[in-house]
Design an enzyme around this catalytic site. Structure first.
Site, mmCIF file in Angstrom:
data_model
loop_
_atom_site.group_PDB
_atom_site.id
_atom_site.type_symbol
_atom_site.label_atom_id
_atom_site.label_comp_id
_atom_site.label_asym_id
_atom_site.label_seq_id
_atom_site.Cartn_x
_atom_site.Cartn_y
_atom_site.Cartn_z
ATOM 1 N N ARG A 167 22.195 37.593 -52.176
ATOM 2 C CA ARG A 167 21.325 38.534 -51.448
ATOM 3 C C ARG A 167 19.949 37.894 -51.150
ATOM 4 O O ARG A 167 19.515 37.056 -51.953
ATOM 5 C CB ARG A 167 21.095 39.808 -52.555
ATOM 6 C CG ARG A 167 22.386 40.752 -52.863
ATOM 7 C CD ARG A 167 22.832 41.431 -51.398
ATOM 8 N NE ARG A 167 23.968 42.396 -51.531
ATOM 9 C CZ ARG A 167 25.125 42.157 -51.367
ATOM 10 N NH1 ARG A 167 25.315 40.953 -50.726
ATOM 11 N NH2 ARG A 167 26.087 42.971 -51.518
ATOM 12 N N GLU B 251 17.680 42.956 -43.322
ATOM 13 C CA GLU B 251 18.908 42.557 -42.638
ATOM 14 C C GLU B 251 19.068 43.727 -41.671
ATOM 15 O O GLU B 251 18.748 44.856 -41.994
ATOM 16 C CB GLU B 251 19.960 42.545 -43.484
ATOM 17 C CG GLU B 251 20.052 41.244 -44.436
ATOM 18 C CD GLU B 251 21.370 41.063 -45.019
ATOM 19 O OE1 GLU B 251 22.326 41.736 -44.730
ATOM 20 O OE2 GLU B 251 21.373 40.084 -45.870
ATOM 21 N N HIS C 11 24.986 37.573 -42.494
ATOM 22 C CA HIS C 11 25.734 38.059 -43.323
ATOM 23 C C HIS C 11 27.145 38.189 -43.510
ATOM 24 O O HIS C 11 27.627 39.228 -43.293
ATOM 25 C CB HIS C 11 25.132 39.410 -43.953
ATOM 26 C CG HIS C 11 25.462 39.866 -45.250
ATOM 27 N ND1 HIS C 11 24.415 40.710 -46.318
ATOM 28 C CD2 HIS C 11 26.466 39.846 -46.160
ATOM 29 C CE1 HIS C 11 25.014 41.011 -47.444
ATOM 30 N NE2 HIS C 11 26.257 40.175 -47.292
HETATM 31 C C1 DGY Z 1 29.373 41.886 -50.657
HETATM 32 O O1 DGY Z 1 30.890 42.150 -50.677
HETATM 33 O O2 DGY Z 1 28.703 42.134 -51.564
HETATM 34 C C2 DGY Z 1 29.191 41.318 -49.266
HETATM 35 O O3 DGY Z 1 27.888 40.864 -49.507
HETATM 36 C C3 DGY Z 1 29.326 41.808 -48.314
HETATM 37 O O4 DGY Z 1 30.586 41.392 -47.932
#
Ligand code: DGY
Length: 327
Positions: free
Chosen positions: A239, A268, A287
């Site tokens: 993240r 984002e 992402h």
């Molecule tokens: C998640 O699954 O947490 C990803 O960041 C989104 O695919």
């Protein structure tokens, strides 16, 4: 029997919607962009279940706007977009999709590691801009992956898959994690670092695989970046807010570390005037850690299974607040 009402906040695979529609009254947000906040609040007003993704903030305000809401099924392994404590307080079950995206996300972490080390994106841009004028013995020099030391921060499912890939590349592997994993150490020849600084000082590549929470917010800031080698490369597929992005920009600009590969950003989509985007030694992807056709389908299916199970009073495949369960 009309069945419970469900709102699906983003466009997903039609066959998944069809399955949901067999037992529920489903409405899906059709626009490729996420629903604006007001539309989201209006949509959930009479819903029993919400099929959400990481682009929806599922907080107290949303829950208050959805008095019938019993289940939030997040199509992601991460659930930092959901106020789980508030959901638990209100007796709302929250599901997520671990496991099905592990390898795909590990693949992308490795792709970014390779791209940043061998200047793949930078090279591609140069070719298109006509900057490939000759084969240059001193041009486009990057860093070797084979024989280098990889530091994995967070040895959960994805971190371990990255370790397996690193072995294939002949890397030495360090890890730092909340829980020590002696079996994995023995099986994959991993070295445990009890403190993060030891890993940061020794690793040529550092890859982050921790969830975002109070403890991991800005886990890597100016101080941590200063511990790293000037030739080190940072990869973040976890993240954005695990890294202090301003500090990272300065470290990359000033040669404190060599390069970074980022799939996640503090904001984002990343604003186009973000200074990181001005740096040639920073590779950014939008992402896409879990973005393969097969994996996104598996995630949608698992989120659907979670939703249907919980609405039917059955255990979810993965529930992040099982204390709420009344089955
Ligand atoms: C998640 O699954 O947490 C990803 O960041 C989104 O695919």
């Amino acid at each position: 029997m009309p069945g419970p009402r469900v709102f699906v906040s983003r466009r997903i695979f039609p066959e998944v919607i069809q399955r949901l529609a067999q037992g529920c009254q489903v409405s899906m947000w059709e626009d490729p962009m996420p629903p604006p906040r007001a539309a989201l609040l209006a949509q959930v007003a009479d819903c029993d279940g919400l099929f959400a993704t990481i682009t929806e903030r599922v907080d107290g305000e949303l829950m208050a706007a959805a008095p019938r809401l019993r289940v939030v099924s997040n199509m992601a392994v991460g659930y930092d977009n959901v106020d789980v404590a508030e959901a638990t307080r209100r007796g709302i079950l929250v599901g997520n999709t671990p496991g099905v995206l592990t390898e795909t996300t590990a693949d992308l972490a490795f792709a970014l590691l390779l791209a940043a080390a061998r200047r793949v994106a930078e090279g591609d841009r140069a070719v298109r801009q006509g900057a490939w004028r000759t084969w240059d013995p001193m041009g486009w020099l990057g860093y070797d992956i084979h024989g280098a030391t990889l530091g994995i921060v967070g040895l959960g499912r994805i971190g371990l898959e990255v370790a397996k890939r690193a072995r294939g590349f002949g890397m030495h592997i360090l890890y730092h994690s909340r829980q020590r994993r002696p079996e994995a150490e023995a099986q994959y020849n991993l070295t445990y670092c009890a403190d993060l600084d030891t890993l940061l000082r020794q690793a040529d590549f550092v890859t982050l695989h921790v969830p975002l929470n109070k403890e991991t917010h800005y886990l890597v800031g100016a101080e941590q970046l200063r511990q790293m080698k000037p030739t080190a490369i940072l990869v973040n597929t976890a993240r954005g807010s695990v890294v202090d992005q301003r500090a990272l920009y300065e470290a990359l600009r000033d040669g404190v570390i060599a390069a970074a590969g980022l799939d996640v950003m503090e904001q984002e989509p990343v604003p186009l005037d973000d200074p990181l985007l001005t740096l040639p030694n920073c590779v950014v992807t939008p992402h896409i850690g879990s973005a393969s056709v097969a994996t996104r389908r598996r995630m949608a299916e698992m989120a659907t299974d979670n939703l249907l199970a919980a609405l039917g009073g059955q255990p979810m495949l993965s529930c992040v607040n099982p204390a709420v369960a009344r089955y």
